[in-house]
Design an enzyme around this catalytic site. Structure first.
Site, mmCIF file in Angstrom:
data_model
loop_
_atom_site.group_PDB
_atom_site.id
_atom_site.type_symbol
_atom_site.label_atom_id
_atom_site.label_comp_id
_atom_site.label_asym_id
_atom_site.label_seq_id
_atom_site.Cartn_x
_atom_site.Cartn_y
_atom_site.Cartn_z
ATOM 1 N N MET A 105 26.097 41.753 37.424
ATOM 2 C CA MET A 105 25.048 40.739 37.332
ATOM 3 C C MET A 105 25.105 39.836 38.558
ATOM 4 S SD MET A 105 25.556 39.650 33.331
ATOM 5 C CE MET A 105 27.350 39.762 33.418
ATOM 6 N N ILE A 163 33.723 40.114 32.397
ATOM 7 C CA ILE A 163 34.651 39.950 33.514
ATOM 8 C C ILE A 163 34.152 38.854 34.448
ATOM 9 C CG2 ILE A 163 35.774 41.097 35.459
ATOM 10 C CD1 ILE A 163 35.355 43.743 34.018
ATOM 11 N N GLY A 193 27.202 34.925 38.062
ATOM 12 C CA GLY A 193 27.371 36.190 38.768
ATOM 13 C C GLY A 193 28.660 36.855 38.329
ATOM 14 N N SER A 194 28.604 38.053 37.792
ATOM 15 C CA SER A 194 29.795 38.629 37.181
ATOM 16 C C SER A 194 29.563 40.098 36.829
ATOM 17 C CB SER A 194 30.149 37.823 35.928
ATOM 18 O OG SER A 194 28.970 37.528 35.203
ATOM 19 N N ARG A 195 30.386 40.611 35.896
ATOM 20 C CA ARG A 195 30.307 42.030 35.547
ATOM 21 C C ARG A 195 30.647 42.229 34.073
ATOM 22 N NH1 ARG A 195 34.397 46.009 38.516
ATOM 23 N NH2 ARG A 195 35.065 47.129 36.651
#
Length: 236
Positions: A105, A163, A193-195
């Site tokens: 993301m 995450i 902003g990440s995963r």
């Protein structure tokens, strides 16, 4: 014939996740202060405030409603698909490698996370860690993360992991162990902003390919009731 009427409110007035109001208020207050100090500074202030509203948007989703469908819990880009060993803290049954789908993301994607499939929350595990770039494969083991294991019936389980990344420093999970959830139900948020990694049950084939865009709660990642083989993608 089934029909969906698209109204202007669908695009111009999305809901805002409760986590966002504090940040929106701060950005708006700073913008007002900048306007009192130097009126030309109101422009960048407004841009940042509007971006904050956009970031915390929480649009309604049309969730595919059929037993066996696994939807993406996050909006973004499918970054990795492959057979890997899940993090040890998940203690999945049976143990061993599973198909993992990683969705990245960016700061421009909707960051509200949703349950990928219906079931019962068996385990929630928080693991402290680093904040390296979430696009790196090692982020799944090194970074701060929050893992959820779902019992989905027929002695099967599915896990998904929020995450943290280089910019993302706040993981929110609203689930509790023992809770029953529905496919596409809102379960948390990550900023900024990440995963998110999804570990499918053994034998399940991914139906998305790396590079594919996906929408949380809508894009189908896998079909547990189908024997369709893994899908491959071609960049055109």
């Amino acid at each position: 014939m089934r029909r969906f009427d698209i109204g202007w409110k669908t695009y111009l007035l999305p809901e805002i996740h409760p986590e966002g109001w504090r940040f929106i208020s701060i950005f708006a207050a700073v913008t007002f202060g900048l306007w009192l100090w130097q009126d030309w500074l109101v422009v960048p202030g407004l841009v940042l405030t509007i971006w904050c509203v956009y970031f915390f948007r929480n649009p309604k989703r049309t969730v595919p409603d059929r037993l066996g469908l696994v939807v993406t819990p996050a909006s973004g880009i499918v970054q990795m698909v492959g057979l890997v060993d899940p993090p040890a803290e998940l203690a999945l049954d049976p143990p061993g490698p599973r198909q993992r789908i990683s969705v990245f993301m960016s700061v421009f994607d909707c960051h509200v996370n949703r349950c990928p499939v219906g079931g019962t929350v068996r385990k929630i595990v928080y693991a402290p860690g680093k904040f390296v770039n979430a696009t790196l494969d090692k982020a799944s083991a090194d970074n701060e993360r929050n893992s959820v294991v779902l019992d989905i019936g027929q002695s099967r389980d599915l896990a998904f992991v929020q995450i943290a990344g280089l910019v993302a420093r706040r993981i929110r999970c609203d689930l509790v162990e023992g809770q029953s959830v529905l496919t596409g139900e809102i379960m948390g948020l990550i900023r900024f902003g990440s995963r998110l990694d999804i570990y499918l049950p053994p034998g399940a084939a991914p139906l998305v390919a790396p590079g594919q865009s996906c929408i949380s709660g809508e894009t189908v990642l896998a079909d547990l009731a189908s024997a369709e083989p893994e899908r491959l993608g071609v960049l055109r």
